[in-house]
Design a protein around this motif. Structure first.
Motif, PDB file in Angstrom:
ATOM      1  N   UNK A 184       0.851  -1.106   0.031  1.00 34.59           N
ATOM      2  CA  UNK A 184      -0.058   0.048   0.010  1.00 34.59           C
ATOM      3  C   UNK A 184       0.853   1.257   0.047  1.00 34.59           C
ATOM      4  N   UNK A 185       0.615   2.262  -0.669  1.00 41.44           N
ATOM      5  CA  UNK A 185       1.236   3.590  -0.783  1.00 41.44           C
ATOM      6  C   UNK A 185       1.376   4.270   0.467  1.00 41.44           C
ATOM      7  N   UNK A 186       2.365   4.401   1.061  1.00 35.01           N
ATOM      8  CA  UNK A 186       2.520   5.086   2.346  1.00 35.01           C
ATOM      9  C   UNK A 186       1.715   6.669   2.542  1.00 35.01           C
ATOM     10  N   UNK A 187       1.632   7.171   1.280  1.00 34.14           N
ATOM     11  CA  UNK A 187       1.331   8.350   1.169  1.00 34.14           C
ATOM     12  C   UNK A 187      -0.308   8.298   1.037  1.00 34.14           C
ATOM     13  N   UNK A 188      -0.809   7.410   0.498  1.00 35.59           N
ATOM     14  CA  UNK A 188      -2.296   7.117   0.538  1.00 35.59           C
ATOM     15  C   UNK A 188      -2.895   6.938   1.944  1.00 35.59           C
ATOM     16  N   UNK A 189      -2.030   5.997   2.592  1.00 31.57           N
ATOM     17  CA  UNK A 189      -2.371   5.519   3.920  1.00 31.57           C
ATOM     18  C   UNK A 189      -2.697   6.854   4.889  1.00 31.57           C
ATOM     19  N   UNK A 190      -1.559   7.662   4.642  1.00 32.76           N
ATOM     20  CA  UNK A 190      -1.339   8.941   5.285  1.00 32.76           C
ATOM     21  C   UNK A 190      -2.626  10.008   5.116  1.00 32.76           C
ATOM     22  N   UNK A 191      -2.879  10.175   3.861  1.00 32.45           N
ATOM     23  CA  UNK A 191      -3.772  11.085   3.678  1.00 32.45           C
ATOM     24  C   UNK A 191      -5.151  10.732   3.878  1.00 32.45           C
ATOM     25  N   UNK A 192      -5.418   9.227   3.859  1.00 35.10           N
ATOM     26  CA  UNK A 192      -6.476   8.857   4.130  1.00 35.10           C
ATOM     27  C   UNK A 192      -6.905   8.988   5.708  1.00 35.10           C
ATOM     28  N   UNK A 193      -5.972   8.577   6.291  1.00 42.05           N
ATOM     29  CA  UNK A 193      -5.873   8.914   7.710  1.00 42.05           C
ATOM     30  C   UNK A 193      -6.500  10.478   8.311  1.00 42.05           C
ATOM     31  N   UNK A 194      -5.777  11.362   7.268  1.00 41.01           N
ATOM     32  CA  UNK A 194      -6.039  12.830   7.675  1.00 41.01           C
ATOM     33  C   UNK A 194      -7.400  12.839   7.239  1.00 41.01           C
ATOM     34  N   UNK A 195      -7.842  12.708   6.181  1.00 42.02           N
ATOM     35  CA  UNK A 195      -9.232  12.803   5.724  1.00 42.02           C
ATOM     36  C   UNK A 195     -10.002  12.590   6.646  1.00 42.02           C
ATOM     37  N   UNK A 196     -10.110  11.324   7.234  1.00 44.04           N
ATOM     38  CA  UNK A 196     -11.080  10.661   8.134  1.00 44.04           C
ATOM     39  C   UNK A 196     -10.878  11.264   9.721  1.00 44.04           C
ATOM     40  N   UNK A 197     -10.181  12.334   9.834  1.00 44.43           N
ATOM     41  CA  UNK A 197     -10.116  13.090  11.060  1.00 44.43           C
ATOM     42  C   UNK A 197      -8.935  12.502  11.838  1.00 44.43           C
ATOM     43  N   UNK A 198      -8.194  11.655  11.379  1.00 47.69           N
ATOM     44  CA  UNK A 198      -6.969  11.193  12.347  1.00 47.69           C
ATOM     45  C   UNK A 198      -5.837  12.005  12.153  1.00 47.69           C
ATOM     46  N   UNK A 199      -5.140  11.968  13.256  1.00 48.38           N
ATOM     47  CA  UNK A 199      -3.527  12.950  13.314  1.00 48.38           C
ATOM     48  C   UNK A 199      -2.312  12.206  13.459  1.00 48.38           C
ATOM     49  N   UNK A 200      -2.189  10.927  13.075  1.00 48.03           N
ATOM     50  CA  UNK A 200      -1.055  10.086  12.837  1.00 48.03           C
ATOM     51  C   UNK A 200      -0.006  10.754  12.015  1.00 48.03           C
ATOM     52  N   UNK A 201       1.242  10.794  12.472  1.00 49.15           N
ATOM     53  CA  UNK A 201       2.164  11.439  11.551  1.00 49.15           C
ATOM     54  C   UNK A 201       2.674  10.438  10.545  1.00 49.15           C
ATOM     55  N   UNK A 202       3.222  10.948   9.448  1.00 53.83           N
ATOM     56  CA  UNK A 202       3.619  10.120   8.251  1.00 53.83           C
ATOM     57  C   UNK A 202       4.822   9.145   8.719  1.00 53.83           C
ATOM     58  N   UNK A 203       5.921   9.568   9.527  1.00 54.92           N
ATOM     59  CA  UNK A 203       6.852   8.944   9.922  1.00 54.92           C
ATOM     60  C   UNK A 203       6.860   7.763  10.970  1.00 54.92           C
TER      61      UNK A 203
END
Length: 236
Positions: A140-159
Motif C-alpha cells: 500500500x502506498x504510504x502517502x495514500x494511507x497517510x492522507x486517508x487517515x487525515x481525511x478521516x479526522x486522524x492525526x497520525x504522523x507519516x514517519x
C-alpha cells in the motif's frame, strides 16, 4: 502455527479479489508488467492467497510455488489451480521451508505490511533467492494511507511504524486484521539492509480495462491515483 484471520473470510476474500478495482485491475496487471518474461523461471509467491498471481505466472510459463499462512486461502488456490501446483502453509515470520538459492524470483504482494519487523522475513527471502534473483514487492502506498487517515479526522504522523487494525466482513463472515504501516524511507532502508538493490520503484496506473469496468475513474484527468507502491529488488 496459529489459525490465520483470513481463514474466516477466505471464500469471500477470493471472490472480492476476482472483481475489485484495486486487485483485478490495478495490482495484478502492475505486477505482471514488472515481472516481464518469466517463462522457465522458478517463482515463489509469498502470501499467495487464493492464487490469482500464481495463475498469471503459470500462464506466462513460470514454475511456481505458493505459500500462505491461511489454510483456508490455500484451499481457494487449489480450487483455482489444481493439485499440480506446489502450495504450502507457511508463516513469513518464521524460517521458510526451502533450500538456499532455490528461486529466480519471489513475489510479495500486499503481504509485508502484516509484519512489524521486516528484517527476518527479508533475510529469508534473500536466502532462498539465487544470486541476482528478483524480489518483486507490492505494498500500500504510504502517502495514500497517510492522507486517508487525515481525511478521516486522524492525526497520525507519516514517519515511524504504526499499527492499524481493521474489522473486515466478507461473505457473511467477520475477522480482524492488523497491519503495520511504514514510510517509504523505512521500506527502502529495510531492503538495503537485507542485501537488496532497488532496480525499479513504480507508482502504476490502473490497467486500461479498468476504465471500461469503472467509468467513474475518468474523473481523474491522468487516470492515476495513489493506491500501491511497487518495487523490483535484486538480491546481491
Amino acid at each position: 502455527m496459529t489459525r490465520s484471520p483470513y481463514d474466516a473470510i477466505a471464500e469471500g476474500y477470493a471472490a472480492l479479489n476476482a472483481t475489485s478495482l484495486l486487485n483485478e485491475y490495478y495490482n495484478r496487471p502492475a505486477l505482471a508488467e514488472l515481472a516481464g518474461d518469466v517463462a522457465g523461471r522458478r517463482v515463489l509467491d509469498v502470501g499467495c492467497g487464493s492464487g490469482p498471481i500464481l495463475a498469471d505466472l503459470l500462464e506466462r510459463g513460470a514454475i511456481v510455488t505458493g505459500i500462505d499462512s491461511s489454510a483456508g486461502m490455500l484451499e481457494q488456490a487449489r480450487a483455482r489451480l489444481g493439485d499440480a501446483v506446489d502450495l504450502r502453509v507457511a508463516d513469513l515470520a518464521e524460517p521458510l521451508p526451502f533450500e538456499d538459492d532455490t528461486f529466480d524470483d519471489v513475489v510479495a504482494s500486499q503481504v509485508l505490511h502484516y509484519l512489524k519487523d521486516w528484517a527476518p522475513c527479508l533475510a529469508e527471502l534473500h536466502r532462498v533467492l539465487k544470486p541476482g534473483g528478483r524480489l518483486i514487492v507490492s505494498e500500500e502506498h504510504p502517502s495514500a494511507i497517510f492522507f486517508s487517515d487525515r481525511l478521516s479526522g486522524g492525526d497520525r504522523e507519516y514517519f515511524g511504524v504504526h499499527r492499524r487494525t481493521e474489522e473486515w466482513e466478507l461473505g457473511g463472515r467477520t475477522t480482524e486484521l492488523t497491519f503495520w504501516d511504514r514510510p517509504l524511507h523505512a521500506m527502502t532502508d529495510a531492503f538495503a539492509e537485507a542485501g537488496f538493490r532497488i532496480a525499479t520503484i513504480s507508482e502504476p496506473a490502473p490497467a486500461p480495462a479498468a476504465f471500461e469496468r469503472f467509468p467513474e475513474l475518468r474523473k481523474h484527468a491522468s487516470g492515476r491515483f495513489l493506491a500501491f507502491l511497487l518495487f523490483v529488488l535484486v538480491a546481491e
